[in-house]
Design a protein around this motif. Structure first.
Motif, short mmCIF file in Angstrom:
data_model
loop_
_atom_site.label_atom_id
_atom_site.label_comp_id
_atom_site.label_asym_id
_atom_site.label_seq_id
_atom_site.Cartn_x
_atom_site.Cartn_y
_atom_site.Cartn_z
N TRP A 43 -19.00 20.53 -24.86
CA TRP A 43 -19.80 21.74 -25.11
C TRP A 43 -21.26 21.37 -25.14
O TRP A 43 -22.10 22.08 -24.62
CB TRP A 43 -19.60 22.42 -26.44
CG TRP A 43 -18.34 22.47 -27.16
CD1 TRP A 43 -17.09 22.17 -26.74
CD2 TRP A 43 -18.24 22.92 -28.51
NE1 TRP A 43 -16.21 22.41 -27.75
CE2 TRP A 43 -16.89 22.86 -28.84
CE3 TRP A 43 -19.17 23.35 -29.45
CZ2 TRP A 43 -16.42 23.23 -30.09
CZ3 TRP A 43 -18.70 23.72 -30.69
CH2 TRP A 43 -17.33 23.65 -31.01
N GLN A 44 -21.55 20.26 -25.79
CA GLN A 44 -22.95 19.87 -25.94
C GLN A 44 -23.60 19.66 -24.58
O GLN A 44 -24.72 20.11 -24.35
CB GLN A 44 -23.05 18.59 -26.77
CG GLN A 44 -24.49 18.26 -27.12
CD GLN A 44 -24.59 17.34 -28.31
OE1 GLN A 44 -23.64 16.61 -28.61
NE2 GLN A 44 -25.70 17.37 -29.01
N ALA A 45 -22.84 19.02 -23.69
CA ALA A 45 -23.36 18.79 -22.34
C ALA A 45 -23.64 20.14 -21.64
O ALA A 45 -24.67 20.32 -21.01
CB ALA A 45 -22.37 17.95 -21.54
N LEU B 257 -12.50 24.72 -23.89
CA LEU B 257 -13.15 23.42 -24.02
C LEU B 257 -12.90 22.90 -25.42
O LEU B 257 -13.35 23.50 -26.39
CB LEU B 257 -14.65 23.56 -23.82
CG LEU B 257 -15.15 23.99 -22.44
CD1 LEU B 257 -16.66 24.09 -22.48
CD2 LEU B 257 -14.71 23.01 -21.38
N ASP B 258 -12.23 21.78 -25.52
CA ASP B 258 -11.97 21.23 -26.84
C ASP B 258 -13.00 20.20 -27.28
O ASP B 258 -13.43 20.20 -28.42
CB ASP B 258 -10.57 20.63 -26.90
CG ASP B 258 -9.53 21.73 -27.11
OD1 ASP B 258 -9.81 22.65 -27.90
OD2 ASP B 258 -8.46 21.68 -26.48
N PRO C 201 -14.09 21.67 -17.73
CA PRO C 201 -14.22 20.23 -17.93
C PRO C 201 -14.85 19.53 -16.73
O PRO C 201 -15.40 18.44 -16.86
CB PRO C 201 -12.78 19.76 -18.14
CG PRO C 201 -11.92 20.84 -17.56
CD PRO C 201 -12.69 22.11 -17.65
N ASN C 202 -14.79 20.17 -15.54
CA ASN C 202 -15.21 19.46 -14.33
C ASN C 202 -16.41 20.06 -13.60
O ASN C 202 -16.75 19.60 -12.51
CB ASN C 202 -14.04 19.40 -13.34
CG ASN C 202 -12.81 18.79 -13.99
OD1 ASN C 202 -12.91 17.79 -14.67
ND2 ASN C 202 -11.66 19.43 -13.80
N ASN C 203 -17.02 21.10 -14.15
CA ASN C 203 -18.08 21.75 -13.36
C ASN C 203 -19.48 21.55 -13.92
O ASN C 203 -20.43 22.19 -13.45
CB ASN C 203 -17.78 23.25 -13.18
CG ASN C 203 -17.80 24.03 -14.48
OD1 ASN C 203 -17.97 23.45 -15.57
ND2 ASN C 203 -17.61 25.33 -14.40
N LEU C 204 -19.61 20.66 -14.87
CA LEU C 204 -20.88 20.43 -15.55
C LEU C 204 -22.05 20.22 -14.59
O LEU C 204 -23.13 20.79 -14.76
CB LEU C 204 -20.71 19.20 -16.45
CG LEU C 204 -21.80 18.90 -17.44
CD1 LEU C 204 -22.05 20.07 -18.36
CD2 LEU C 204 -21.41 17.67 -18.25
N ALA C 205 -21.81 19.41 -13.57
CA ALA C 205 -22.91 19.04 -12.67
C ALA C 205 -23.35 20.19 -11.77
O ALA C 205 -24.42 20.15 -11.19
CB ALA C 205 -22.49 17.85 -11.81
N TYR D 62 -15.39 29.06 -23.68
CA TYR D 62 -14.24 29.38 -24.53
C TYR D 62 -13.99 28.18 -25.44
O TYR D 62 -13.47 27.16 -25.00
CB TYR D 62 -13.00 29.68 -23.68
CG TYR D 62 -13.07 31.02 -22.98
CD1 TYR D 62 -12.68 32.19 -23.63
CD2 TYR D 62 -13.55 31.12 -21.69
CE1 TYR D 62 -12.76 33.42 -23.00
CE2 TYR D 62 -13.64 32.35 -21.05
CZ TYR D 62 -13.24 33.50 -21.71
OH TYR D 62 -13.33 34.72 -21.07
N LEU D 63 -14.37 28.31 -26.69
CA LEU D 63 -14.24 27.19 -27.62
C LEU D 63 -13.02 27.33 -28.52
O LEU D 63 -12.71 26.44 -29.30
CB LEU D 63 -15.52 27.06 -28.46
CG LEU D 63 -16.82 26.97 -27.63
CD1 LEU D 63 -18.03 26.83 -28.53
CD2 LEU D 63 -16.76 25.82 -26.63
N ASP D 64 -12.36 28.48 -28.42
CA ASP D 64 -11.11 28.68 -29.16
C ASP D 64 -10.07 29.26 -28.22
O ASP D 64 -10.41 29.77 -27.16
CB ASP D 64 -11.32 29.64 -30.34
CG ASP D 64 -11.99 28.94 -31.51
OD1 ASP D 64 -11.43 27.93 -31.99
OD2 ASP D 64 -13.06 29.40 -31.95
#
Ligand code: DOR
Ligand code: ZN
Length: 346
Positions: free
Chosen positions: A113-115, A107-108, A78-82, A97-99
């Protein structure tokens, strides 16, 4: 006969954090015994591999202890996108991990996910753990941002049909299937021993996977060791060891005429190399005895798991010798490579 050395694009080495289940030395010994000289390791360690610090720490442990070549995945959080893109070149790929599965990386929010799908470089592997409806959503998302997506451990009839349909449409999806989803059903193991994600399927699921072999790009073990005591406990963690049983199982399928040797080698070598952009290793090969009959047993295996879901299975085909970059690393039951012989793939 000699075959090219194999690559496993999906293993869990447990170091750092859970070295009683596996560490780089034991896990890569298991890899060599199984005919694999390159492994791509998942980021759900403790701590998980999600940024530069955790990646460098995990890599250092691998450099010191691995007996075969390796690369590490980065986990999407959730926090490492950048910060993911700047690390892309050093990793096996980005894992989403989507499930729900083992470990904290999940990641819910679809917007997240899209980002990640957008941010991660398109020429670097993006791998999703996505089951059932989540798989459909992940395929759609990859198509919307027009990028390649590799689907980990496809396990059911509905999933493989969806992947087939997506490929027919020209979507850039590839997929892998594990030996346990091809050789076991949910009837085969009782209680916690059968816990694995994705869950084992029905006979109809297994039949559909075999019927759609052409849709399956890779075979990946998803080697996910947990100890026998842990598996026997009330909170049995999901996962099976698989590095030492995969090739004998597939060679047995060749012996039985269910697969050709070429089917196996493309899915455990060439296709993995292409999808994950893995350079060839010079002077590396595996000598197999296609006719050797033996019985699979956890006794004598190199994984620390201490059990196998294929205990007592009679198989045809064994690994005799493994050459890695000009050095004999396994011969006649002996692992000869020392911890530290393994090199970073990138
Ligand atoms: O059964 C599983 N075990 N599935 C996964 O996706 C993770 C793995 C593990 O790390 O134990
Ligand atoms: Zn896994």
């Amino acid at each position: 006969m000699r075959i090219p050395a194999l690559i496993d694009p999906h293993v869990h080495m447990r170091e750092p954090g859970a070295t009683h289940k596996e560490d780089w030395a034991s896990g890569t010994a298991a890899a060599l015994v199984g005919g694999f000289t390159q492994v791509l390791a998942m980021p759900n360690t403790d701590p998980p591999v999600v940024d530069r610090v955790s990646l460098e720490k995990a890599e250092q442990l691998a450099v010191m202890n691995a007996r075969c070549d390796f690369s590490l995945y980065l986990g999407a959080g959730p926090n490492n996108l950048a910060r993911t893109a700047e690390l892309a070149g050093k990793t096996a790929g980005l894992k989403l991990y989507l499930d729900q599965t083992y470990g904290p990386l999940r990641l819910d929010a679809m917007s997240l996910w899209q980002a990640h799908f957008r941010t991660w470089p398109k020429d670097r592997p993006l791998v999703a753990h996505a089951e059932g409806r989540t798989l459909a959503a992940a395929i759609l998302m990859a198509a919307l941002v027009d990028r390649p997506l590799h689907l980990a451990h496809v396990a059911t009839r509905e999933e493989i049909l969806l992947v087939r349909a997506a490929k027919q449409r020209g979507f850039k999806v590839t997929c892998e299937v594990t030996p346990h989803h091809l050789f076991l059903t949910s009837e085969d193991l009782t209680g916690g021993w059968g816990e694995v994600r994705p869950r084992l399927g029905t006979q109809a699921d297994v039949d559909a996977l075999w019927a759609h072999l052409a849709v399956i790009d890779c075979f990946a073990t998803d080697h996910a060791p947990h100890t026998a005591a842990e598996k026997a406990s009330a909170e049995s963690p999901p996962g099976f060891p698989g590095l030492e049983t995969a090739l004998p199982l597939f060679l047995t399928a060749v012996h039985e005429g269910r697969l050709t040797l070429d089917d196996v080698l493309t899915r455990m070598g060439d296709n993995v190399r292409r999808i994950f952009n893995i350079p060839a290793q010079p002077e590396s090969w595996v000598k197999v005895d296609l006719d050797k009959k033996h019985t699979l047993s956890a006794q004598g295996m190199h994984t620390k798991a201490g059990w196998t879901p294929f205990e007592g299975w009679d198989v045809h085909g064994a690994v005799r010798e493994v050459m890695l970059r000009g050095k004999t690393v396994f011969r006649d039951g002996q692992v000869l490579a020392q911890p530290g012989y393994g090199q970073r793939i990138r």
